[in-house]
Motif scaffolding. Structure first.
Motif, PDB file in Angstrom:
ATOM      1  N   THR A 208      84.234  25.333  17.746  1.00 39.29           N
ATOM      2  CA  THR A 208      84.638  24.221  17.067  1.00 39.29           C
ATOM      3  C   THR A 208      85.531  23.323  16.257  1.00 39.29           C
ATOM      4  O   THR A 208      86.728  24.396  16.638  1.00 39.29           O
ATOM      5  N   ALA A 209      86.059  22.564  15.835  1.00 35.28           N
ATOM      6  CA  ALA A 209      87.706  21.887  15.530  1.00 35.28           C
ATOM      7  C   ALA A 209      87.741  22.632  14.464  1.00 35.28           C
ATOM      8  O   ALA A 209      89.212  22.668  14.175  1.00 35.28           O
ATOM      9  N   LEU A 236      90.415  14.007  22.974  1.00 33.13           N
ATOM     10  CA  LEU A 236      88.891  14.317  22.332  1.00 33.13           C
ATOM     11  C   LEU A 236      87.282  13.520  22.933  1.00 33.13           C
ATOM     12  O   LEU A 236      86.943  14.798  23.285  1.00 33.13           O
ATOM     13  N   LEU A 240      85.513  16.635  24.796  1.00 34.00           N
ATOM     14  CA  LEU A 240      84.060  16.472  24.034  1.00 34.00           C
ATOM     15  C   LEU A 240      82.725  16.518  25.300  1.00 34.00           C
ATOM     16  O   LEU A 240      81.620  15.241  24.939  1.00 34.00           O
ATOM     17  N   CYS A 267      94.072  14.187  12.129  1.00 34.78           N
ATOM     18  CA  CYS A 267      93.275  14.590  13.020  1.00 34.78           C
ATOM     19  C   CYS A 267      91.558  14.610  12.538  1.00 34.78           C
ATOM     20  O   CYS A 267      91.047  13.669  12.729  1.00 34.78           O
ATOM     21  N   GLU A 268      92.136  15.092  11.135  1.00 32.08           N
ATOM     22  CA  GLU A 268      90.682  14.543  10.285  1.00 32.08           C
ATOM     23  C   GLU A 268      90.025  13.489  10.139  1.00 32.08           C
ATOM     24  O   GLU A 268      88.623  13.494  10.659  1.00 32.08           O
ATOM     25  N   HIS A 271      89.188  12.005  14.066  1.00 33.63           N
ATOM     26  CA  HIS A 271      87.557  12.332  13.873  1.00 33.63           C
ATOM     27  C   HIS A 271      86.143  12.671  13.644  1.00 33.63           C
ATOM     28  O   HIS A 271      85.160  11.792  13.972  1.00 33.63           O
ATOM     29  N   TYR A 274      86.199   9.283  15.099  1.00 33.26           N
ATOM     30  CA  TYR A 274      85.063   9.257  16.731  1.00 33.26           C
ATOM     31  C   TYR A 274      84.077   9.240  16.429  1.00 33.26           C
ATOM     32  O   TYR A 274      83.085   8.797  17.633  1.00 33.26           O
ATOM     33  N   PHE A 275      83.414   9.725  15.627  1.00 31.74           N
ATOM     34  CA  PHE A 275      82.320   9.707  15.604  1.00 31.74           C
ATOM     35  C   PHE A 275      81.887   8.822  14.891  1.00 31.74           C
ATOM     36  O   PHE A 275      79.857   8.531  14.917  1.00 31.74           O
ATOM     37  N   LEU A 303      82.403  18.681  15.301  1.00 34.83           N
ATOM     38  CA  LEU A 303      83.766  18.280  14.818  1.00 34.83           C
ATOM     39  C   LEU A 303      83.866  18.771  13.400  1.00 34.83           C
ATOM     40  O   LEU A 303      84.472  18.566  12.573  1.00 34.83           O
ATOM     41  N   ASP A 304      82.932  19.708  13.329  1.00 31.74           N
ATOM     42  CA  ASP A 304      82.953  20.571  11.698  1.00 31.74           C
ATOM     43  C   ASP A 304      83.302  19.249  10.282  1.00 31.74           C
ATOM     44  O   ASP A 304      83.509  19.088   9.468  1.00 31.74           O
TER      45      ASP A 304
END
Length: 412
Positions: A208-209, A236, A240, A267-268, A271, A274-275, A303-304
């Motif tokens: 995972t991320a 990314l 995925l 990066c977080e 993510h 992206y979500f 992506l945690d």
């Protein structure tokens, strides 16, 4: 570590043909003394530099062996553990042939008259009427065999089986002959290598991320801008595609973030963005289907993201990221188009011919060689070490598993 005594050995391999292309991917050694008592044990995964064969048999993933030593690197330690001892295995012919083939491939000539004992063959005398498999022989002596097809487990069980044989036939002459002969056998001389062995982990958790974000420092100055963010999101998205994050993909994300100067904090945030993009697309028609819901949960877990963030996506069609860092929607950036070249590699659950027929029926072109014109590579294990997979990574071609191919062709 030299004998006298026994050295029980077990290999896990990519297949059945040591003189062909099949290679060792795991080895375990257990020392047993003349009385059948266990003295020590060692095991390591081995990087074969090729596809691992059928993972449903040995349950070793390509990601597991990425950082493992090669056979050439462990050869000197392995020979040291075998020196002066009778080589024992359950189906000793199989393990001996792989041992000799690997040593010769590494440039170490070895004679075929290695002194061996086979616990499978000895079962004819000690367990008449019992099956010859390791499981059958162990069951006859009530020896635990939990986790078969793991070298350390099989070697330990074989060592205990040998001990039961020795106890059953307390015959110093029967056991002493091979022990004396093995003590005089000379293995090839090798220069010792200070290479740490790499045992298989007890459990394999999905990547995972969190596994790669932890390698980025919070203090890294973020020098990236929108263009760099777009590049990161594009990678990314490709990583995925199959809703699986391979070790190679995680490494690629870390390297790209480092090259582009993107901090862990950014990066977080990317993510989350992206979500959010996936969430907006899922809710575009005002309905969230069960498949869309499952997809969002899968991506959120990879992506945690927090349970709250994932739950919010399932309950309301509102963006999760209030401020866009990249100004783009990364979702659904990749899709197969009619005529696209698709390469298959590795031993898959469906016959290769069946997949190729389905690709043709849906307008895609199954291809045998990886070139820059190939759109997608499909592997039984996305972390495959096959030549095709390595070439695909060199060219930046996505590598996905069978489930992703089925989803893409179904939606194509």
């Amino acid at each position: 570590m030299s004998g006298p005594g026994f050295a029980v050995i077990d290999f896990e391999t990519t297949g059945l043909f040591p003189n062909g292309n099949d290679r060792v991917i795991e080895v375990a050694i257990v020392h047993v003394d003349e009385l059948g008592r266990i003295e020590g044990h060692w095991d390591t995964l081995v990087n074969p530099g090729r596809d691992l064969g059928r993972p449903d048999i040995h349950r070793i993933r390509a990601a597991d062996v990425m950082n493992a030593p090669t056979f050439d690197q462990i050869a000197s330690k392995l020979v040291e553990l075998l020196a002066g001892r009778v080589l024992v295995a359950h189906n000793a012919n199989f393990d001996t042939r792989f041992l000799i083939a690997e040593l010769q491939r590494a440039g170490h000539w070895t004679t075929s008259n290695v002194v061996t004992l086979c616990t499978m063959q000895l079962a004819r005398d000690f367990l008449p009427g019992t099956g010859r498999s390791l499981a059958d022989c162990c069951a006859a002596y009530d020896i635990e065999l939990d986790g078969a097809h793991r070298a350390s487990v099989d070697a330990a069980a074989t060592a205990r089986l040998l001990g039961a044989y020795v106890e059953s036939a307390n015959d110093p002459e029967f056991w002493g002959g091979p022990i004396i002969e093995a003590f005089d056998y000379r293995w090839p001389g090798m220069t010792p290598q200070d290479i740490a062995w790499y045992p298989r982990p007890d459990s394999a958790h999905p990547m995972t991320a969190a596994s790669f974000l932890a390698r980025m420092t919070h203090s890294l100055p973020d020098v990236a801008g929108p263009a760099e963010y777009v590049d990161y999101l594009a990678l990314l998205d490709r990583c995925l595609l199959d809703r699986h994050l391979s070790a190679h993909e995680a490494e690629a994300l870390v390297q790209l973030a480092d090259e582009l100067g993107i901090s862990r904090h950014s990066c977080e945030a990317l993510h989350l963005e992206y979500f959010a993009g996936l969430t907006r697309i899922a809710w575009e028609d005002g309905i969230l289907t069960m498949d869309e819901m499952a997809d969002l949960v899968d991506v959120g877990n990879l992506l945690d993201l927090s349970l709250e963030a994932i739950s919010a996506a399932l309950e309301a069609p509102t963006p999760l990221a209030s401020e866009s860092l990249a100004g783009v929607d990364p979702a659904s950036a990749f899709a197969l188009q009619p005529g696209d070249l698709v390469v298959l590699t590795g031993d898959m659950t469906r016959p290769r011919e069946a997949w190729e027929g389905e690709l043709l029926a849906r307008g895609f072109t199954p291809w045998r060689a990886v070139t820059k014109k190939v759109k997608l590579v499909v592997a039984a294990d996305p972390d495959s070490l096959s030549g095709k997979a390595r070439k695909a990574r060199d060219y930046g071609i996505p590598i996905v598993d069978e489930a992703a191919l089925e989803r893409m062709t179904r939606n194509g």
